[in-house]
Design a protein around this motif. Structure first.
Motif, short mmCIF file in Angstrom:
data_model
loop_
_atom_site.label_atom_id
_atom_site.label_comp_id
_atom_site.label_asym_id
_atom_site.label_seq_id
_atom_site.Cartn_x
_atom_site.Cartn_y
_atom_site.Cartn_z
N ILE A 297 0.87 -1.31 0.19
CA ILE A 297 -0.05 0.06 -0.08
C ILE A 297 0.83 1.41 -0.09
N SER A 298 2.14 1.06 0.25
CA SER A 298 3.19 2.38 0.15
C SER A 298 3.76 2.26 -1.02
N ASN A 299 3.23 2.17 -2.32
CA ASN A 299 3.52 1.64 -3.60
C ASN A 299 4.71 2.56 -4.10
N ALA A 300 4.80 3.89 -3.69
CA ALA A 300 5.99 4.56 -4.17
C ALA A 300 7.26 4.00 -3.57
N MET A 301 7.28 2.96 -2.85
CA MET A 301 8.43 2.55 -2.18
C MET A 301 8.63 0.83 -2.70
N ASP A 302 7.76 0.56 -3.51
CA ASP A 302 7.71 -0.77 -4.28
C ASP A 302 8.90 -0.91 -5.00
N ILE A 303 10.03 -1.06 -4.35
CA ILE A 303 11.30 -1.12 -5.17
C ILE A 303 12.34 -2.00 -4.58
N SER A 304 12.92 -2.90 -5.25
CA SER A 304 13.72 -3.82 -4.69
C SER A 304 15.08 -3.82 -4.86
N ASN A 305 15.56 -2.83 -5.95
CA ASN A 305 16.99 -2.52 -6.19
C ASN A 305 17.19 -1.00 -6.09
#
Ligand SMILES: *Cc1c(COP(=O)(O)O)cnc(C)c1O
Length: 438
Positions: A297-305
């Motif tokens: 739900i905090s999709n601006a931080m859906d980053i793995s690299n």
């Protein structure tokens, strides 16, 4: 100030060149050759100085001769034309609200700063500049808005199909004019990969003056230092100040760590993430192992690299894990914990967190609990977006409580046409499209 790439300290280039190139031809990021150290008197005087003076003083050495002094003042004034309130939530926990800009997220600051710099450079080089940007939501909205109708500049935004909120999508796709958006069948990392490959592609670079407005661009990254100085200026008695910065690509936190290296007295930083927790695991196990991206739900931080992490690890901390661990803590939080804390903070303190700010707040709580906190630390978390942007994800009891800010009106009220072009996540496909369109 001259800039070098992370991989090579022989080729030095100006701020202008670093902004126009975005990513270095060797595929790594640009960093300043050295970090200017501020004098103590400046730090002491911070509470008395005006915001525009402070920001100009900090950023000037990084721009060098690329932009005349008088014009830097204009850029700063245009960039910071909205407030940055610091509010006490309870006890020694404060929030710095960074969402009062035109697209209601902190990225407005970096983007507007960069747009002003590029407009200046365009007048000099007189060649059309194309900005290619991958977004997990907020960057796209801020970039679309910040560059809208800027002469000589066009923007191509890649966003993941199903990866952004409906409001974010509207903010990106409904402007038209010089703003083009592509819906990519994939996730944010796929979008980011296409952008990175484009920068390294000779055929594309022959046809386009291409730059990026992601936080890899130094003009987006560096002005984020302002937040830390502004909080320090505003908070009363800032001895033992710490920051918690909800992190995705780690650009914002990297700017915080830079300000500390410049001499801003910050004890340490917390970089909480959602379950895309590559960095919390890295600090714990000392192994860098990105996993596939998971939606939250905090999709601006859906980053793995996170693409700014090399700036922290290789450049600021010279791959010294012990030094880094003294200044940076990182924890991961689930959506369940995030929703729970949003409700709790509302009920107890009548403050509405958005899912990203909530992760920031959780970071502070976790540190205090772990360290059995009873000291004089003051903790500021950055509230990076307005909760209205994530209405679909907010707890039900809160949805009617959120007041719609007036600057959002245009996107919500008008039925603007959305221009959507959809594409697979194959680079060659994108490349042919790009080369054929001019
Ligand atoms: C981009 C963004 C973040 C993450 O910032 P990074 O600099 O990428 O770490 C956090 N919250 C919101 C609302 C954002 O838009």
């Amino acid at each position: 100030m001259l800039y070098r790439s992370l991989k090579n300290d022989k080729n030095l280039i100006s701020f202008e060149e670093a902004v126009l190139k975005g990513l270095s031809p060797d595929g790594s990021l640009y960093v300043p050759k050295r970090i200017p150290i501020l004098d103590d008197q400046f730090i002491k005087n911070l509470p008395k100085l005006q915001i525009s003076e402070i920001c100009k003083y900090i950023i000037k050495p990084y721009i060098g001769k690329s932009i005349p002094d008088s014009f830097i003042s204009n850029i700063i004034n245009d960039t910071l034309s909205f407030p940055f309130p610091l509010k006490k939530i309870h006890d020694n926990i404060y929030v710095l609200e960074l969402f009062h800009g035109p697209t209601l997220a902190f990225k407005d600051v970096g983007v507007r700063f960069m747009a002003e710099c590029l407009s200046f450079f365009y007048k000099k080089i007189k060649k059309k500049i194309t900005i290619l940007v991958a977004t997990s939501g907020d960057t796209g909205a801020a970039v679309a808005h910040g560059f809208y109708k800027k002469p000589g500049i066009e923007v191509i935004i890649l966003y993941p199909y199903n990866g952004i909120s409906s409001l974010q999508k509207k903010q990106i796709t409904s402007l038209g004019e010089n703003i083009f958006s592509l819906e990519i069948k994939g996730n944010f990392d796929n979008c980011q990969n296409i952008v990175k490959k484009s920068f390294l592609d000779k055929e594309i670079r022959k046809k386009y003056v291409l730059t990026s407005a992601n936080s890899i661009n130094v003009a987006r990254w560096l002005p984020q230092m302002f937040y830390y100085f502004l909080a320090y200026k505003t908070i009363e008695n800032p001895v033992e100040l710490i920051f918690s910065v909800p992190s995705g690509n780690f650009g914002n936190i990297c700017a915080g760590l830079m300000s500390e290296k410049m001499g801003l007295p910050i004890k340490f930083f917390i970089a909480p993430t959602n379950i895309n927790d590559t960095i919390p695991r890295f600090l714990k196990y000392e192994k860098y192992q990105p996993l596939p991206v998971k939606k939250t739900i905090s999709n601006a931080m859906d980053i793995s690299n996170p693409n700014n992490f090399p700036r922290i690890w290789n450049y600021l901390y010279k791959e010294n894990i012990l030094q880094l661990k003294k200044k940076l803590f990182s924890y991961r939080f689930t959506d369940k914990e995030t929703l729970y804390i949003i409700e709790k903070v509302w009920k107890k303190y009548k403050y509405i967190l958005d899912p990203h700010g909530a992760v920031g707040y959780l970071g502070i709580k976790k540190y205090f609990k772990k360290m059995n906190h009873k000291s004089s630390l003051k903790a500021v978390f950055l509230e990076t977006a307005h909760p209205i942007k994530f209405l679909d994800h907010m707890p039900l009891i809160l949805r009617d409580e959120i007041i719609v800010p007036s600057n959002l009106g245009v996107f919500l009220k008008e039925k603007r046409k959305e221009n959507i072009l959809s594409m697979s996540n194959d680079f060659n496909n994108f490349k042919s499209w790009l080369l054929e369109r001019i």
